[in-house]
Write an enzyme that holds these catalytic residues in place. Structure first.
Site, PDB file in Angstrom:
ATOM      1  N   GLU A  64       0.841  -1.207   0.000  1.00 25.84           N
ATOM      2  CA  GLU A  64       0.000   0.000   0.000  1.00 25.84           C
ATOM      3  C   GLU A  64       0.874   1.253   0.000  1.00 25.84           C
ATOM      4  O   GLU A  64       0.580   2.249  -0.669  1.00 25.84           O
ATOM      5  CB  GLU A  64      -0.904   0.028   1.241  1.00 25.84           C
ATOM      6  CG  GLU A  64      -1.892  -1.118   1.327  1.00 25.84           C
ATOM      7  CD  GLU A  64      -1.328  -2.330   2.069  1.00 25.84           C
ATOM      8  OE1 GLU A  64      -0.112  -2.594   1.968  1.00 25.84           O
ATOM      9  OE2 GLU A  64      -2.112  -3.000   2.756  1.00 25.84           O
ATOM     10  N   CYS A  70      -0.290   1.137   7.541  1.00 31.80           N
ATOM     11  CA  CYS A  70      -0.855   1.472   6.223  1.00 31.80           C
ATOM     12  C   CYS A  70      -2.229   2.100   6.353  1.00 31.80           C
ATOM     13  O   CYS A  70      -2.621   2.917   5.522  1.00 31.80           O
ATOM     14  CB  CYS A  70      -0.873   0.252   5.306  1.00 31.80           C
ATOM     15  SG  CYS A  70       0.775  -0.075   4.640  1.00 31.80           S
TER      16      CYS A  70
HETATM   17  N1  THU Z   1       2.435  -6.333   4.115  1.00 29.35           N
HETATM   18  C1  THU Z   1       1.953  -5.463   3.181  1.00 29.35           C
HETATM   19  O1  THU Z   1       2.574  -5.237   2.143  1.00 29.35           O
HETATM   20  N2  THU Z   1       0.771  -4.857   3.433  1.00 29.35           N
HETATM   21  C2  THU Z   1       0.008  -5.077   4.543  1.00 29.35           C
HETATM   22  O2  THU Z   1      -0.980  -4.388   4.755  1.00 29.35           O
HETATM   23  C3  THU Z   1       0.356  -6.182   5.448  1.00 29.35           C
HETATM   24  C4  THU Z   1       1.774  -6.625   5.374  1.00 29.35           C
HETATM   25  C5  THU Z   1       3.723  -6.980   3.852  1.00 29.35           C
HETATM   26  C6  THU Z   1       4.852  -6.479   4.713  1.00 29.35           C
HETATM   27  C7  THU Z   1       5.811  -7.653   4.677  1.00 29.35           C
HETATM   28  O3  THU Z   1       6.621  -7.534   3.514  1.00 29.35           O
HETATM   29  C8  THU Z   1       4.912  -8.867   4.522  1.00 29.35           C
HETATM   30  O4  THU Z   1       3.641  -8.367   4.117  1.00 29.35           O
HETATM   31  C9  THU Z   1       4.748  -9.684   5.795  1.00 29.35           C
HETATM   32  O5  THU Z   1       4.359  -8.871   6.849  1.00 29.35           O
END
Ligand code: THU
Length: 138
Positions: free
Chosen positions: A62, A96
Site C-alpha cells: 500500500e 498502512c
Molecule cells: N504487508 C503489506 O505489504 N501490506 C500489509 O498491509 C500487510 C503486510 C507486507 C509487509 C511484509 O513484507 C509482509 O507483508 C509480511 O508482513
C-alpha cells in the site's frame, strides 16, 4: 466514466492482481502483497511489498502504491484493492491504515482481491475510526 465502465475497470484491475503479485519482493517473509490505489480521477497506481535485509526498512504494498499516486500528482484515494499471495483476505496493516487515512476520501473503500476477483468491500473509515489526521494539524 459510467457506473458500468467503473465496474469493468475494477474487475480488470482485480484480474491483474495475480500478475502484479509476482513482482513483490518478499524474500524474507515469502508473504507477497499487491495493492492498487485508485485516485479521484479513476487512475490506478500500483505497488507491491519490497522487503529488505534490514527488516524494518521493508515497505508495504500500500505504501509503494501511495508513493506512486503522490508522485503522479494524485491526492485523493477513492479505492484500494489489496491482494495477498496467500490468497486470504489481507486488510491493510495499522501503519498502512494511517498512510491511507492521509489521502482517503470520505467514501474510500478497501477491496479485497482473491484469485483475481473482488471478494470483500470494506468502508475504509470503519478500519480507522477516530483517527489522527491532517485536520488535527490545521
Ligand atoms: N504487508 C503489506 O505489504 N501490506 C500489509 O498491509 C500487510 C503486510 C507486507 C509487509 C511484509 O513484507 C509482509 O507483508 C509480511 O508482513
Amino acid at each position: 466514466m459510467s457506473a458500468r465502465e467503473i465496474a469493468t475497470f475494477e474487475e480488470d484491475l482485480a484480474a491483474a492482481m495475480p500478475a502484479l503479485l509476482t513482482r513483490a519482493y518478499a524474500r524474507y517473509s515469502n508473504f507477497t502483497v499487491a495493492a492498487a490505489v485508485i485516485d479521484e480521477d479513476g487512475v490506478a497506481h500500483l505497488g507491491v511489498n519490497v522487503e529488505n535485509a534490514a527488516y524494518p526498512s521493508g515497505t508495504c504494498a500500500e505504501q509503494t502504491a501511495i508513493g506512486a499516486m503522490v508522485t503522479a500528482g494524485g491526492r485523493k484515494i477513492a479505492k484500494v484493492l489489496i491482494a495477498g499471495g496467500s490468497n486470504t483476505v489481507v486488510q491493510p496493516c495499522g501503519a498502512c491504515r494511517q498512510r491511507i487515512a492521509e489521502f482517503a476520501s470520505d467514501t474510500c473503500e478497501i477491496i479485497s482481491v482473491q484469485d483475481g476477483r473482488a471478494t470483500r468491500r470494506t468502508p475504509f473509515w470503519s478500519l480507522l475510526p477516530d483517527s489522527f489526521g491532517p485536520r488535527d494539524l490545521d
